[in-house]
Design a protein around this motif. Structure first.
Motif, PDB file in Angstrom:
ATOM      1  N   LEU A  67      -3.198   7.182  -4.115  1.00 25.98           N
ATOM      2  CA  LEU A  67      -3.469   7.335  -2.675  1.00 25.98           C
ATOM      3  C   LEU A  67      -4.781   6.665  -2.274  1.00 25.98           C
ATOM      4  N   ARG A  68      -5.793   6.788  -3.134  1.00 25.23           N
ATOM      5  CA  ARG A  68      -7.081   6.133  -2.866  1.00 25.23           C
ATOM      6  C   ARG A  68      -6.904   4.607  -2.836  1.00 25.23           C
ATOM      7  N   GLU A 121      -3.604  11.022  -6.852  1.00 25.27           N
ATOM      8  CA  GLU A 121      -4.861  10.864  -6.111  1.00 25.27           C
ATOM      9  C   GLU A 121      -5.404   9.439  -6.237  1.00 25.27           C
ATOM     10  N   ALA A 127      -4.131   3.012  -2.246  1.00 21.41           N
ATOM     11  CA  ALA A 127      -3.281   2.673  -1.106  1.00 21.41           C
ATOM     12  C   ALA A 127      -4.120   2.562   0.173  1.00 21.41           C
ATOM     13  N   ARG A 128      -5.075   3.485   0.347  1.00 20.35           N
ATOM     14  CA  ARG A 128      -5.945   3.424   1.535  1.00 20.35           C
ATOM     15  C   ARG A 128      -6.773   2.146   1.532  1.00 20.35           C
ATOM     16  N   GLU A 129      -7.252   1.743   0.367  1.00 24.60           N
ATOM     17  CA  GLU A 129      -8.062   0.523   0.265  1.00 24.60           C
ATOM     18  C   GLU A 129      -7.210  -0.729   0.427  1.00 24.60           C
ATOM     19  N   THR A 130      -5.920  -0.655   0.080  1.00 22.84           N
ATOM     20  CA  THR A 130      -5.032  -1.819   0.157  1.00 22.84           C
ATOM     21  C   THR A 130      -4.617  -2.120   1.585  1.00 22.84           C
ATOM     22  N   ARG A 131      -4.432  -1.112   2.376  1.00 21.11           N
ATOM     23  CA  ARG A 131      -3.922  -1.302   3.754  1.00 21.11           C
ATOM     24  C   ARG A 131      -4.900  -1.928   4.677  1.00 21.11           C
ATOM     25  N   GLY A 146       0.793  -1.229   0.000  1.00 22.57           N
ATOM     26  CA  GLY A 146       0.000   0.000   0.000  1.00 22.57           C
ATOM     27  C   GLY A 146       0.823   1.276   0.000  1.00 22.57           C
TER      28      GLY A 146
END
Length: 136
Positions: free
Chosen positions: A129-130, A126, A132-136, A80
């Motif tokens: 980053l979106r 963007e 990455a937030r969903e992956t973590r 992420g």
């Protein structure tokens, strides 16, 4: 002596006239406006994705696009993390059963190469980053 000065003055005007004519005919040419520039295709210019998100539990960043190259750093449990993609290798390669490009990336002041099979690519920061937030 007067004859000398008269000839000198005439020579000055003649030189001035010749020089002026040269400038008029060579210096006043219309400039052609450049309408388009055709650049050869390169991996950097044709690459649309500029951001990557680590999709693996560990990822090695290397000095060059080669699996035997020296490791710059290893991203352990960093799934992420967002990487800026700087360029792409010209050809795809096979590594561990995957075929993909190598990508030169930047992260936290480090620059190195990562294998594309372990990175998800995005066209904007963007979007990355979106994801990455969903992956973590």
């Amino acid at each position: 002596m007067i004859k000398f000065f008269k000839n000198t003055g005439c020579k000055k005007y003649t030189l001035f006239a010749v020089f002026s004519l040269i400038l008029i005919f060579t210096g006043c040419a219309k400039e052609e406006k450049l309408t388009s520039i055709d650049l050869p295709p390169t991996s950097l210019l044709s690459m649309r994705e500029k951001w990557g998100v680590i999709a693996s539990s560990h990822l090695r960043m290397r000095n060059s696009p080669d699996s035997q190259s020296e490791v710059v750093t290893t991203f352990w449990n960093r799934r992420g993390v967002v990487l800026e993609v700087l360029s792409q290798s010209p050809d795809k390669v096979f590594i561990e059963g995957y075929e993909d490009y190598w990508y030169q990336v930047s992260y936290d002041g480090l620059i190195g190469w990562v294998f594309g099979a372990y990175v998800e690519l995005y066209g904007s920061r963007e979007q990355a980053l979106r994801a990455a937030r969903e992956t973590r």
